[in-house]
Design an enzyme around this catalytic site. Structure first.
Site, PDB file in Angstrom:
ATOM      1  N   GLU A 107     -37.514   7.162  20.959  1.00  0.00           N
ATOM      2  CA  GLU A 107     -37.719   7.404  20.360  1.00  0.00           C
ATOM      3  C   GLU A 107     -38.788   8.612  19.449  1.00  0.00           C
ATOM      4  O   GLU A 107     -39.467   8.356  19.281  1.00  0.00           O
ATOM      5  CB  GLU A 107     -37.970   6.148  18.961  1.00  0.00           C
ATOM      6  CG  GLU A 107     -36.508   5.518  19.170  1.00  0.00           C
ATOM      7  CD  GLU A 107     -35.784   4.483  18.690  1.00  0.00           C
ATOM      8  OE1 GLU A 107     -34.850   3.781  17.675  1.00  0.00           O
ATOM      9  OE2 GLU A 107     -36.740   3.354  17.992  1.00  0.00           O
ATOM     10  N   CYS A 125     -43.921  11.915  13.854  1.00  0.00           N
ATOM     11  CA  CYS A 125     -44.716  10.791  14.611  1.00  0.00           C
ATOM     12  C   CYS A 125     -43.988  11.285  16.165  1.00  0.00           C
ATOM     13  O   CYS A 125     -43.140  10.839  16.284  1.00  0.00           O
ATOM     14  CB  CYS A 125     -43.930   9.861  14.307  1.00  0.00           C
ATOM     15  SG  CYS A 125     -44.731   8.360  15.099  1.00  0.00           S
ATOM     16  N   CYS A 132     -44.909   0.776  27.551  1.00  0.00           N
ATOM     17  CA  CYS A 132     -46.546   0.543  26.433  1.00  0.00           C
ATOM     18  C   CYS A 132     -46.809  -0.627  27.307  1.00  0.00           C
ATOM     19  O   CYS A 132     -46.054  -1.219  27.575  1.00  0.00           O
ATOM     20  CB  CYS A 132     -46.828   0.292  25.139  1.00  0.00           C
ATOM     21  SG  CYS A 132     -48.686   0.619  24.697  1.00  0.00           S
ATOM     22  N   CYS A 136     -49.572  -5.740  22.516  1.00  0.00           N
ATOM     23  CA  CYS A 136     -50.741  -5.775  21.296  1.00  0.00           C
ATOM     24  C   CYS A 136     -48.971  -6.745  20.356  1.00  0.00           C
ATOM     25  O   CYS A 136     -47.955  -6.507  21.079  1.00  0.00           O
ATOM     26  CB  CYS A 136     -50.994  -5.032  20.077  1.00  0.00           C
ATOM     27  SG  CYS A 136     -51.675  -3.786  21.106  1.00  0.00           S
ATOM     28  N   CYS A 139     -46.278  -5.834  18.215  1.00  0.00           N
ATOM     29  CA  CYS A 139     -45.236  -4.657  18.231  1.00  0.00           C
ATOM     30  C   CYS A 139     -44.189  -4.570  19.101  1.00  0.00           C
ATOM     31  O   CYS A 139     -44.570  -5.362  20.205  1.00  0.00           O
ATOM     32  CB  CYS A 139     -46.750  -3.451  19.095  1.00  0.00           C
ATOM     33  SG  CYS A 139     -45.750  -1.912  19.099  1.00  0.00           S
ATOM     34  N   GLY A 183     -45.584   4.149  23.216  1.00  0.00           N
ATOM     35  CA  GLY A 183     -46.739   4.363  24.294  1.00  0.00           C
ATOM     36  C   GLY A 183     -48.424   4.686  23.339  1.00  0.00           C
ATOM     37  O   GLY A 183     -48.417   4.503  22.229  1.00  0.00           O
ATOM     38  N   SER A 215     -53.916   8.749  17.634  1.00  0.00           N
ATOM     39  CA  SER A 215     -53.786   7.762  18.120  1.00  0.00           C
ATOM     40  C   SER A 215     -54.103   6.442  19.039  1.00  0.00           C
ATOM     41  O   SER A 215     -53.702   6.804  20.178  1.00  0.00           O
ATOM     42  CB  SER A 215     -52.911   6.558  16.729  1.00  0.00           C
ATOM     43  OG  SER A 215     -52.734   5.146  17.190  1.00  0.00           O
ATOM     44  N   SER A 238     -55.950   1.658  15.977  1.00  0.00           N
ATOM     45  CA  SER A 238     -55.445   0.753  15.678  1.00  0.00           C
ATOM     46  C   SER A 238     -56.977   0.091  15.271  1.00  0.00           C
ATOM     47  O   SER A 238     -57.011  -0.831  16.406  1.00  0.00           O
ATOM     48  CB  SER A 238     -53.682   0.449  16.679  1.00  0.00           C
ATOM     49  OG  SER A 238     -53.613   1.925  16.452  1.00  0.00           O
ATOM     50  N   LEU A 239     -56.693  -0.933  14.610  1.00  0.00           N
ATOM     51  CA  LEU A 239     -58.313  -1.834  14.372  1.00  0.00           C
ATOM     52  C   LEU A 239     -57.476  -3.154  14.341  1.00  0.00           C
ATOM     53  O   LEU A 239     -57.563  -4.203  15.076  1.00  0.00           O
ATOM     54  CB  LEU A 239     -58.463  -1.483  13.422  1.00  0.00           C
ATOM     55  CG  LEU A 239     -60.714  -2.261  12.787  1.00  0.00           C
ATOM     56  CD1 LEU A 239     -61.200  -1.393  14.525  1.00  0.00           C
ATOM     57  CD2 LEU A 239     -61.332  -1.350  12.085  1.00  0.00           C
ATOM     58  N   HIS A 240     -56.942  -3.210  13.552  1.00  0.00           N
ATOM     59  CA  HIS A 240     -56.008  -4.894  13.082  1.00  0.00           C
ATOM     60  C   HIS A 240     -56.628  -5.880  12.957  1.00  0.00           C
ATOM     61  O   HIS A 240     -56.023  -6.690  12.842  1.00  0.00           O
ATOM     62  CB  HIS A 240     -54.922  -4.943  13.855  1.00  0.00           C
ATOM     63  CG  HIS A 240     -54.466  -3.219  13.913  1.00  0.00           C
ATOM     64  ND1 HIS A 240     -53.874  -2.787  12.947  1.00  0.00           N
ATOM     65  CD2 HIS A 240     -53.322  -3.097  15.093  1.00  0.00           C
ATOM     66  CE1 HIS A 240     -52.836  -2.058  13.396  1.00  0.00           C
ATOM     67  NE2 HIS A 240     -52.837  -1.542  13.910  1.00  0.00           N
ATOM     68  N   ASN A 314     -44.364  -4.707   9.465  1.00  0.00           N
ATOM     69  CA  ASN A 314     -43.199  -4.254  10.049  1.00  0.00           C
ATOM     70  C   ASN A 314     -42.966  -5.639  10.811  1.00  0.00           C
ATOM     71  O   ASN A 314     -43.990  -5.374  11.828  1.00  0.00           O
ATOM     72  CB  ASN A 314     -42.790  -2.704  10.257  1.00  0.00           C
ATOM     73  CG  ASN A 314     -43.120  -2.204   9.328  1.00  0.00           C
ATOM     74  OD1 ASN A 314     -42.954  -2.012   8.495  1.00  0.00           O
ATOM     75  ND2 ASN A 314     -43.861  -1.295   9.994  1.00  0.00           N
ATOM     76  N   CYS A 357     -43.537   2.310  11.565  1.00  0.00           N
ATOM     77  CA  CYS A 357     -44.596   1.451  12.771  1.00  0.00           C
ATOM     78  C   CYS A 357     -44.614   0.363  13.659  1.00  0.00           C
ATOM     79  O   CYS A 357     -44.050  -0.483  13.140  1.00  0.00           O
ATOM     80  CB  CYS A 357     -46.598   0.983  11.617  1.00  0.00           C
ATOM     81  SG  CYS A 357     -46.753   2.668  11.350  1.00  0.00           S
TER      82      CYS A 357
HETATM   83  N1  SAH Z   1     -50.674   2.828  21.261  1.00  0.00           N
HETATM   84  C1  SAH Z   1     -51.179   3.333  19.743  1.00  0.00           C
HETATM   85  C2  SAH Z   1     -50.316   4.731  19.512  1.00  0.00           C
HETATM   86  C3  SAH Z   1     -48.945   3.935  17.924  1.00  0.00           C
HETATM   87  S1  SAH Z   1     -49.561   4.207  16.694  1.00  0.00           S
HETATM   88  C4  SAH Z   1     -52.124   3.166  18.285  1.00  0.00           C
HETATM   89  O1  SAH Z   1     -52.355   1.658  19.367  1.00  0.00           O
HETATM   90  O2  SAH Z   1     -52.884   3.350  18.426  1.00  0.00           O
HETATM   91  C5  SAH Z   1     -48.636   2.684  16.287  1.00  0.00           C
HETATM   92  C6  SAH Z   1     -49.299   2.251  15.261  1.00  0.00           C
HETATM   93  O3  SAH Z   1     -48.564   1.229  14.491  1.00  0.00           O
HETATM   94  C7  SAH Z   1     -50.537   1.341  15.115  1.00  0.00           C
HETATM   95  O4  SAH Z   1     -51.238   1.053  14.681  1.00  0.00           O
HETATM   96  C8  SAH Z   1     -50.393  -0.032  16.079  1.00  0.00           C
HETATM   97  O5  SAH Z   1     -50.859  -0.490  16.275  1.00  0.00           O
HETATM   98  C9  SAH Z   1     -48.691  -0.450  15.004  1.00  0.00           C
HETATM   99  N2  SAH Z   1     -48.324  -0.894  14.526  1.00  0.00           N
HETATM  100  C10 SAH Z   1     -47.631  -2.107  15.890  1.00  0.00           C
HETATM  101  N3  SAH Z   1     -46.569  -2.639  15.127  1.00  0.00           N
HETATM  102  C11 SAH Z   1     -46.744  -2.858  13.987  1.00  0.00           C
HETATM  103  C12 SAH Z   1     -46.407  -3.323  13.131  1.00  0.00           C
HETATM  104  N4  SAH Z   1     -45.557  -4.985  13.296  1.00  0.00           N
HETATM  105  N5  SAH Z   1     -46.598  -3.478  11.591  1.00  0.00           N
HETATM  106  C13 SAH Z   1     -47.551  -2.507  11.411  1.00  0.00           C
HETATM  107  N6  SAH Z   1     -47.709  -1.723  12.586  1.00  0.00           N
HETATM  108  C14 SAH Z   1     -47.421  -1.862  13.345  1.00  0.00           C
END
Ligand code: SAH
Length: 363
Positions: A107, A125, A132, A136, A139, A183, A215, A238-240, A314, A357
């Site tokens: 997509e 995007c 992937c 995570c 995701c 990915g 990213s 992507s820190l989180h 999300n 995302c």
């Molecule tokens: N694999 C790379 C590129 C993907 S970017 C990366 O991880 O950076 C997609 C972004 O959406 C990443 O920051 C990912 O962590 C975030 N993401 C994944 N699931 C999500 C969710 N449920 N809610 C919000 N962001 C999310």
């Protein structure tokens, strides 16, 4: 995880066919020489493929039929099939499901921002893999399986599909690209880098390096490789989570690369390119959104050239990852700001078409 081995396995045989949409002008010149055609044909072909986004040989009016025939025998123009197209009710987000010749599906999302003529922005995007392996827990893409690396042509063609969509919706064309689809770009850096150069080419879409962002979930060696490009490409991490313990729980990659070395790599990227680093921080209720976690994140990033992008979560992968409450996000933002950190709240886009995302997958 053995990154090198993973990378090998993610490549696919069918990608050994010539895909003209993924070739540089120099590569096309070499090819023209091999088939006994003049060099300027390479520039003509490059323009049709990278700028006009043509999908058929007949459309290349200034290239003789005989030349097209020779090229068609050796390779493919390369255009993916659009399986579905969804537009958000607000007409500001478009998502397409694309299929490649071997049946893999991915997509791609287009986000449109009306800000008054010269400030209008059309951001694509792009996906870099058809699944992937990073796992995570929050995701959706992690749930679709490992997929494979996309070729340069497969990455480029996503943007060309969206160039036409943007124009249909009244925009001049794509202005920004984020490598934030399906990915992990860091596992497919070669094709990511080649596609960046093609997008940036003045005979192509001519998109400035600064208008493109790659990213990563935090694969440290890839950040050093990216720094060696020495271009002003944006880097997003992507820190989180504000600490290793929580990060390891929700992002398996953190077991291999700790925050300390991740932040050192980011610092190196900043010093080499002058580009501020974006840290993506999705807000998950009761998981990473407490005030003490905001303070921890503040301390971690204070004094660093960082922009924190708070993303309302999300609905995604494993159960239990719910979006934080609006007040919690506001408090979190206020605390971070008190550490002198620049914070942006990402506006949710295309939620009604599952284009937000972490929601991309193949159907
Ligand atoms: N694999 C790379 C590129 C993907 S970017 C990366 O991880 O950076 C997609 C972004 O959406 C990443 O920051 C990912 O962590 C975030 N993401 C994944 N699931 C999500 C969710 N449920 N809610 C919000 N962001 C999310």
């Amino acid at each position: 995880m053995q990154i090198e081995k993973e990378k090998q396995q993610l490549n696919n045989d069918y990608q050994n066919l010539l895909q003209y949409r993924g070739m540089t002008e120099e590569e096309l010149k070499k090819l023209m020489k091999e088939i006994g055609e003049p060099q300027f044909r390479a520039s003509q072909l490059f323009l049709w493929l990278q700028n006009k986004g043509v999908e058929n040989w007949d459309e290349m009016r200034n290239i003789p039929h005989s030349c097209c025939q020779k090229l068609a025998e050796r390779g493919d123009i390369f255009a993916p099939k659009v399986i579905t197209r969804q537009e958000s009710a607000a007409h500001d987000t478009v998502k397409v499901l694309l299929e490649f010749p071997d049946g893999e599906r991915i997509e791609t999302v287009l986000m449109l921002y009306h800000r008054g003529e010269s400030r209008d922005r059309a951001t694509v995007c792009v996906s870099t893999q058809s699944g992937c392996v990073m796992g995570c827990s929050f995701c959706v893409t992690a749930t679709v399986g490992k997929g494979r690396n996309l070729s340069t042509a497969e990455i480029v063609s996503q943007v060309l599909v969206m160039e036409k969509e943007a124009q249909k919706l009244g925009f001049d064309g794509v202005t920004n690209i984020v490598y934030m689809g399906m990915g992990e770009p860091a596992l497919n850096l070669e094709n990511v880098w080649k596609s960046l150069q093609l997008f940036n080419h003045e005979k192509g879409l001519n998109i400035g390096m600064r208008r493109m962002t790659v990213s990563t979930c935090g694969i440290v060696p890839a950040i050093y490789e990216m720094a060696a490009w020495n271009k002003q490409v944006g880097l997003a991490i992507s820190l989180h989570a504000p600490d290793d313990a929580l990060r390891e729980k929700i992002m398996p990659v953190a077991r291999k690369y700790k925050l300390k070395e991740l932040l050192e790599a980011a610092e190196h990227y900043y010093k080499t390119t002058g580009q501020e680093i974006t840290y993506e921080y999705a807000m998950f209720r009761g998981i990473n959104d407490s005030q003490s976690q905001a303070h921890a994140l503040g301390k971690l990033l204070s004094g660093k050239p960082a922009l924190v992008n708070l993303i309302p979560a999300n609905l995604g992968g494993a159960a239990g990852f719910l979006p934080s409450l609006v007040e919690t996000i506001t408090d979190f933002k206020r605390i971070l700001t008190s550490y002198g950190i620049e914070v942006a709240l990402r506006e949710p886009r295309g939620v009604d078409i599952d284009a937000a995302c972490g929601q991309l997958r193949r159907r």
